[in-house]
Design a protein around this motif. Structure first.
Motif, short mmCIF file in Angstrom:
data_model
loop_
_atom_site.label_atom_id
_atom_site.label_comp_id
_atom_site.label_asym_id
_atom_site.label_seq_id
_atom_site.Cartn_x
_atom_site.Cartn_y
_atom_site.Cartn_z
N ALA A 1 13.93 -42.58 -41.88
CA ALA A 1 14.85 -42.07 -42.91
C ALA A 1 15.09 -40.57 -42.72
O ALA A 1 16.23 -40.10 -42.82
N ASN A 2 14.03 -39.82 -42.44
CA ASN A 2 14.18 -38.38 -42.22
C ASN A 2 15.03 -38.10 -40.98
O ASN A 2 15.89 -37.21 -40.99
N GLN A 3 14.81 -38.84 -39.91
CA GLN A 3 15.58 -38.63 -38.69
C GLN A 3 17.06 -38.90 -38.92
O GLN A 3 17.91 -38.14 -38.46
N ASP A 4 17.37 -39.99 -39.63
CA ASP A 4 18.76 -40.32 -39.91
C ASP A 4 19.42 -39.23 -40.74
O ASP A 4 20.56 -38.83 -40.49
N THR A 5 18.70 -38.74 -41.74
CA THR A 5 19.23 -37.71 -42.63
C THR A 5 19.48 -36.41 -41.86
O THR A 5 20.55 -35.81 -41.95
N PHE A 6 18.49 -35.97 -41.10
CA PHE A 6 18.64 -34.72 -40.37
C PHE A 6 19.65 -34.81 -39.24
O PHE A 6 20.27 -33.81 -38.88
N ALA A 7 19.86 -35.99 -38.69
CA ALA A 7 20.87 -36.15 -37.64
C ALA A 7 22.26 -35.84 -38.19
O ALA A 7 23.06 -35.18 -37.53
N VAL A 8 22.53 -36.30 -39.40
CA VAL A 8 23.82 -36.02 -40.03
C VAL A 8 23.99 -34.51 -40.24
O VAL A 8 25.03 -33.94 -39.92
N ILE A 9 22.95 -33.88 -40.75
CA ILE A 9 23.02 -32.44 -41.03
C ILE A 9 23.14 -31.64 -39.73
O ILE A 9 23.98 -30.75 -39.62
N ASN A 10 22.32 -31.96 -38.74
CA ASN A 10 22.36 -31.22 -37.47
C ASN A 10 23.72 -31.33 -36.80
O ASN A 10 24.24 -30.34 -36.28
N LYS A 11 24.29 -32.53 -36.81
CA LYS A 11 25.60 -32.74 -36.19
C LYS A 11 26.65 -31.89 -36.90
O LYS A 11 27.46 -31.21 -36.26
N ARG A 12 26.60 -31.89 -38.22
CA ARG A 12 27.60 -31.14 -38.98
C ARG A 12 27.43 -29.64 -38.80
O ARG A 12 28.41 -28.90 -38.73
N VAL A 13 26.20 -29.15 -38.73
CA VAL A 13 25.97 -27.71 -38.52
C VAL A 13 26.59 -27.28 -37.19
O VAL A 13 27.28 -26.26 -37.13
N ALA A 14 26.37 -28.06 -36.15
CA ALA A 14 26.93 -27.73 -34.84
C ALA A 14 28.46 -27.74 -34.89
O ALA A 14 29.12 -26.81 -34.37
N GLU A 15 29.03 -28.76 -35.52
CA GLU A 15 30.49 -28.82 -35.64
C GLU A 15 31.03 -27.65 -36.45
O GLU A 15 32.04 -27.04 -36.09
N SER A 16 30.36 -27.33 -37.54
CA SER A 16 30.80 -26.25 -38.42
C SER A 16 30.78 -24.90 -37.70
O SER A 16 31.71 -24.11 -37.83
N MET A 17 29.72 -24.66 -36.95
CA MET A 17 29.64 -23.39 -36.23
C MET A 17 30.79 -23.28 -35.21
O MET A 17 31.38 -22.22 -35.05
N GLU A 18 31.10 -24.38 -34.55
CA GLU A 18 32.20 -24.37 -33.58
C GLU A 18 33.54 -24.15 -34.29
O GLU A 18 34.40 -23.42 -33.79
N GLU A 19 33.71 -24.77 -35.45
CA GLU A 19 34.95 -24.58 -36.21
C GLU A 19 35.14 -23.13 -36.64
O GLU A 19 36.23 -22.56 -36.50
N VAL A 20 34.08 -22.54 -37.15
CA VAL A 20 34.16 -21.13 -37.58
C VAL A 20 34.42 -20.23 -36.38
O VAL A 20 35.25 -19.32 -36.43
N ARG A 21 33.75 -20.50 -35.26
CA ARG A 21 33.97 -19.72 -34.05
C ARG A 21 35.43 -19.81 -33.62
O ARG A 21 36.05 -18.80 -33.29
N ALA A 22 36.00 -21.00 -33.66
CA ALA A 22 37.39 -21.19 -33.25
C ALA A 22 38.35 -20.45 -34.17
O ALA A 22 39.30 -19.81 -33.71
N VAL A 23 38.09 -20.52 -35.49
CA VAL A 23 38.95 -19.81 -36.45
C VAL A 23 38.87 -18.30 -36.22
O VAL A 23 39.90 -17.60 -36.20
N MET A 24 37.68 -17.79 -36.02
CA MET A 24 37.52 -16.34 -35.81
C MET A 24 38.12 -15.90 -34.47
O MET A 24 38.71 -14.83 -34.37
N ALA A 25 37.98 -16.74 -33.45
CA ALA A 25 38.58 -16.40 -32.14
C ALA A 25 40.09 -16.37 -32.26
O ALA A 25 40.75 -15.48 -31.70
N LYS A 26 40.65 -17.31 -33.00
CA LYS A 26 42.10 -17.34 -33.21
C LYS A 26 42.56 -16.10 -33.98
O LYS A 26 43.58 -15.51 -33.67
N ALA A 27 41.76 -15.71 -34.99
CA ALA A 27 42.10 -14.52 -35.78
C ALA A 27 42.02 -13.27 -34.90
O ALA A 27 42.90 -12.39 -34.98
N ALA A 28 41.01 -13.17 -34.07
CA ALA A 28 40.86 -12.01 -33.18
C ALA A 28 41.99 -11.98 -32.16
O ALA A 28 42.51 -10.91 -31.83
#
Length: 150
Positions: free
Chosen positions: A115-142
């Motif tokens: 149960a813990n592995q399933d829960t943290f897999a969702v969070i870890n995946k989203r954190v990685a995606e979110s960081m990439e999204e923010v990086r892309a937005v900031m790169a576009k702004a720069a």
């Protein structure tokens, strides 16, 4: 079906971010990323709750089985004959009960781990995606501030 209010989803982030616009930053993309973050958090919480329910259900089953087994074993001890035979049977019962308890604890620990592995897999995946999204937005702004890179 009762509609559950989610304070995170009910909060008007769009209005709040609109008041703090940064030139060249795609706030809509950032807001969409935040919505996906909240959706992932909701999914992770759902998985955690389902894991807790599975553990509690299995614990109840184990308790029921243990009580049935204890009752059966008490009958076997009583039928064993004299005190010496009853003592031998008691030792056998104690050994079996201990081994069963260890196996049950391992099973519960495995359920919790899964149960813990399933829960943290969702969070870890989203954190990685979110960081990439923010990086892309900031790169576009720069890129917008300095012009296209050649």
């Amino acid at each position: 079906m009762v509609k559950q209010n989610n304070p995170f989803l009910d909060f008007d982030v769009t209005r709040m971010v609109g008041e703090f616009r940064m030139p060249g930053v795609d706030t809509e993309a950032l807001l969409a990323a935040q919505r996906r973050n909240i959706e992932a958090l909701t999914k992770a919480n759902q998985l955690a709750a389902e894991g807790v329910q599975a553990v509690m259900k299995r614990q109840a089953e184990i308790l029921r089985q243990t009580m049935e087994e204890a009752s059966r074993m008490m009958g076997e001890i009583a039928k064993a004959g004299g005190p010496e035979r009853q003592a031998v049977k008691q030792a056998e019962v104690a050994k079996t009960a201990f081994e069963t308890a260890i196996a049950n604890m391992k099973e519960i620990a495995d359920l919790m781990t899964r149960a813990n592995q399933d829960t943290f897999a969702v969070i870890n995946k989203r954190v990685a995606e979110s960081m990439e999204e923010v990086r892309a937005v900031m790169a576009k702004a720069a890129e917008g501030k300095t012009g296209p890179k050649t």
